[in-house]
Motif scaffolding. Structure first.
Motif, PDB file in Angstrom:
ATOM      1  N   ALA A  22       0.834  -1.207   0.000  1.00  0.00           N
ATOM      2  CA  ALA A  22       0.000   0.000   0.000  1.00  0.00           C
ATOM      3  C   ALA A  22       0.869   1.259   0.000  1.00  0.00           C
ATOM      4  N   ARG A  23       1.967   1.240   0.773  1.00  0.00           N
ATOM      5  CA  ARG A  23       2.880   2.393   0.802  1.00  0.00           C
ATOM      6  C   ARG A  23       3.541   2.614  -0.560  1.00  0.00           C
ATOM      7  N   LEU A  24       4.002   1.511  -1.173  1.00  0.00           N
ATOM      8  CA  LEU A  24       4.622   1.620  -2.497  1.00  0.00           C
ATOM      9  C   LEU A  24       3.615   2.154  -3.516  1.00  0.00           C
ATOM     10  N   ARG A  25       2.397   1.624  -3.475  1.00  0.00           N
ATOM     11  CA  ARG A  25       1.345   2.085  -4.394  1.00  0.00           C
ATOM     12  C   ARG A  25       1.083   3.581  -4.196  1.00  0.00           C
ATOM     13  N   GLU A  26       1.025   4.017  -2.949  1.00  0.00           N
ATOM     14  CA  GLU A  26       0.762   5.432  -2.656  1.00  0.00           C
ATOM     15  C   GLU A  26       1.926   6.315  -3.123  1.00  0.00           C
ATOM     16  N   GLN A  27       3.161   5.850  -2.945  1.00  0.00           N
ATOM     17  CA  GLN A  27       4.317   6.603  -3.452  1.00  0.00           C
ATOM     18  C   GLN A  27       4.201   6.786  -4.961  1.00  0.00           C
ATOM     19  N   VAL A  28       3.857   5.711  -5.665  1.00  0.00           N
ATOM     20  CA  VAL A  28       3.714   5.782  -7.116  1.00  0.00           C
ATOM     21  C   VAL A  28       2.592   6.750  -7.479  1.00  0.00           C
ATOM     22  N   ARG A  29       1.464   6.646  -6.796  1.00  0.00           N
ATOM     23  CA  ARG A  29       0.318   7.519  -7.075  1.00  0.00           C
ATOM     24  C   ARG A  29       0.678   8.990  -6.839  1.00  0.00           C
ATOM     25  N   THR A  30       1.434   9.252  -5.797  1.00  0.00           N
ATOM     26  CA  THR A  30       1.830  10.621  -5.482  1.00  0.00           C
ATOM     27  C   THR A  30       2.774  11.186  -6.541  1.00  0.00           C
ATOM     28  N   LEU A  31       3.752  10.391  -6.959  1.00  0.00           N
ATOM     29  CA  LEU A  31       4.754  10.861  -7.914  1.00  0.00           C
ATOM     30  C   LEU A  31       4.278  10.808  -9.362  1.00  0.00           C
ATOM     31  N   ALA A  32       3.422   9.828  -9.650  1.00  0.00           N
ATOM     32  CA  ALA A  32       2.999   9.598 -11.038  1.00  0.00           C
ATOM     33  C   ALA A  32       1.535   9.180 -11.055  1.00  0.00           C
ATOM     34  N   PRO A  33       0.613  10.124 -10.879  1.00  0.00           N
ATOM     35  CA  PRO A  33      -0.807   9.783 -10.753  1.00  0.00           C
ATOM     36  C   PRO A  33      -1.387   8.978 -11.911  1.00  0.00           C
ATOM     37  N   ASP A  34      -0.833   9.136 -13.103  1.00  0.00           N
ATOM     38  CA  ASP A  34      -1.360   8.411 -14.259  1.00  0.00           C
ATOM     39  C   ASP A  34      -0.651   7.087 -14.521  1.00  0.00           C
ATOM     40  N   ALA A  35       0.364   6.786 -13.746  1.00  0.00           N
ATOM     41  CA  ALA A  35       1.105   5.540 -13.945  1.00  0.00           C
ATOM     42  C   ALA A  35       0.321   4.355 -13.394  1.00  0.00           C
ATOM     43  N   THR A  36       0.577   3.212 -13.972  1.00  0.00           N
ATOM     44  CA  THR A  36       0.020   1.952 -13.474  1.00  0.00           C
ATOM     45  C   THR A  36       1.007   1.375 -12.467  1.00  0.00           C
ATOM     46  N   PHE A  37       0.486   0.786 -11.395  1.00  0.00           N
ATOM     47  CA  PHE A  37       1.337   0.120 -10.402  1.00  0.00           C
ATOM     48  C   PHE A  37       0.989  -1.359 -10.379  1.00  0.00           C
ATOM     49  N   GLU A  38       1.997  -2.191 -10.545  1.00  0.00           N
ATOM     50  CA  GLU A  38       1.816  -3.637 -10.439  1.00  0.00           C
ATOM     51  C   GLU A  38       2.876  -4.191  -9.505  1.00  0.00           C
ATOM     52  N   TYR A  39       2.505  -5.231  -8.802  1.00  0.00           N
ATOM     53  CA  TYR A  39       3.475  -5.848  -7.897  1.00  0.00           C
ATOM     54  C   TYR A  39       3.279  -7.357  -7.907  1.00  0.00           C
ATOM     55  N   GLU A  40       4.322  -8.012  -7.463  1.00  0.00           N
ATOM     56  CA  GLU A  40       4.266  -9.453  -7.262  1.00  0.00           C
ATOM     57  C   GLU A  40       4.748  -9.721  -5.851  1.00  0.00           C
ATOM     58  N   ARG A  41       3.983 -10.482  -5.141  1.00  0.00           N
ATOM     59  CA  ARG A  41       4.321 -10.871  -3.778  1.00  0.00           C
ATOM     60  C   ARG A  41       4.916 -12.263  -3.859  1.00  0.00           C
ATOM     61  N   ILE A  42       6.131 -12.440  -3.327  1.00  0.00           N
ATOM     62  CA  ILE A  42       6.780 -13.754  -3.373  1.00  0.00           C
ATOM     63  C   ILE A  42       7.123 -14.200  -1.961  1.00  0.00           C
ATOM     64  N   ARG A  43       7.080 -15.496  -1.765  1.00  0.00           N
ATOM     65  CA  ARG A  43       7.321 -16.050  -0.428  1.00  0.00           C
ATOM     66  C   ARG A  43       8.797 -16.076  -0.052  1.00  0.00           C
ATOM     67  N   GLU A  44       9.636 -16.418  -0.990  1.00  0.00           N
ATOM     68  CA  GLU A  44      11.041 -16.618  -0.666  1.00  0.00           C
ATOM     69  C   GLU A  44      11.812 -15.312  -0.583  1.00  0.00           C
ATOM     70  N   PHE A  45      13.016 -15.403  -0.085  1.00  0.00           N
ATOM     71  CA  PHE A  45      13.973 -14.307  -0.111  1.00  0.00           C
ATOM     72  C   PHE A  45      15.040 -14.748  -1.097  1.00  0.00           C
ATOM     73  N   PRO A  46      14.796 -14.509  -2.381  1.00  0.00           N
ATOM     74  CA  PRO A  46      15.674 -15.058  -3.406  1.00  0.00           C
ATOM     75  C   PRO A  46      17.002 -14.315  -3.501  1.00  0.00           C
ATOM     76  N   PRO A  47      17.990 -14.979  -4.102  1.00  0.00           N
ATOM     77  CA  PRO A  47      19.218 -14.242  -4.406  1.00  0.00           C
ATOM     78  C   PRO A  47      18.885 -13.140  -5.415  1.00  0.00           C
ATOM     79  N   GLU A  48      19.756 -12.156  -5.518  1.00  0.00           N
ATOM     80  CA  GLU A  48      19.506 -10.999  -6.384  1.00  0.00           C
ATOM     81  C   GLU A  48      19.141 -11.408  -7.810  1.00  0.00           C
ATOM     82  N   SER A  49      19.801 -12.431  -8.346  1.00  0.00           N
ATOM     83  CA  SER A  49      19.530 -12.817  -9.734  1.00  0.00           C
ATOM     84  C   SER A  49      18.101 -13.322  -9.908  1.00  0.00           C
TER      85      SER A  49
END
Length: 164
Positions: free
Chosen positions: A63-90
């Motif tokens: 919700a915080r990330l979505r709100e940051q995007v909305r504040t900075l770029a009201p017309d931008a689309t926000f998409e996210y993926e929630r993942i269970r693991e803590f993967p390596p950077e790659s």
């Protein structure tokens, strides 16, 4: 054309999003911000999403990330993926890249202070995103905008008033 911005809420991710909006406005393009949010507390602490002893509420972070995007770029689309693991950077980069590729981007605006340097560690998410050849990469290394006359900076983001 679509401009995609991997977005983690950091200062440079914010700058990349604003820069993408500035260019998208000039070129009449769409902007999509994409985030990958692991459910592990360690990653949230590393990103500054929570303090050391704070409990981790993934939905609140999204919700915080979505709100940051909305504040900075009201017309931008926000998409996210929630993942269970803590993967390596790659692997994390793979999730981000897949989200980006879903939008067939022409340019990915990447906020990073170390992409492309000789000393860049091979595990950097930015290195993996920048390695993809199906889109151009605009690397934002500074929070302040470049001097481009055709681009009108978002004055409120840079602490300027609109009268200049």
């Amino acid at each position: 054309m679509t401009f995609v911005v991997p977005f983690d809420g950091s200062e440079l991710a914010e700058a990349a999003l604003v820069r993408a909006v500035e260019y998208a406005t000039a070129l009449d393009e769409d902007v999509v911000a994409v985030s990958v949010v692991p459910e592990r507390k360690r990653y949230a602490r590393e990103k500054g999403w929570i303090e050391e002893n704070e409990s981790y509420d993934v939905d609140a972070v999204v919700a915080r990330l979505r709100e940051q995007v909305r504040t900075l770029a009201p017309d931008a689309t926000f998409e996210y993926e929630r993942i269970r693991e803590f993967p390596p950077e790659s692997k994390l980069a793979g999730h981000i890249e897949r989200l980006a590729l879903d939008h067939d981007p022409s340019v990915v605006f990447l906020g990073s202070d170390n992409v492309g340097r000789v000393v860049t560690p091979l595990t950097s998410v930015g290195v993996h995103i920048a390695a993809e050849e199906s889109y151009d990469v605009f690397i934002v290394r500074q929070p302040e905008p470049p001097k481009v006359d055709a681009i009108v900076p978002h004055a409120e983001f840079y602490g300027q008033d609109d009268s200049s």
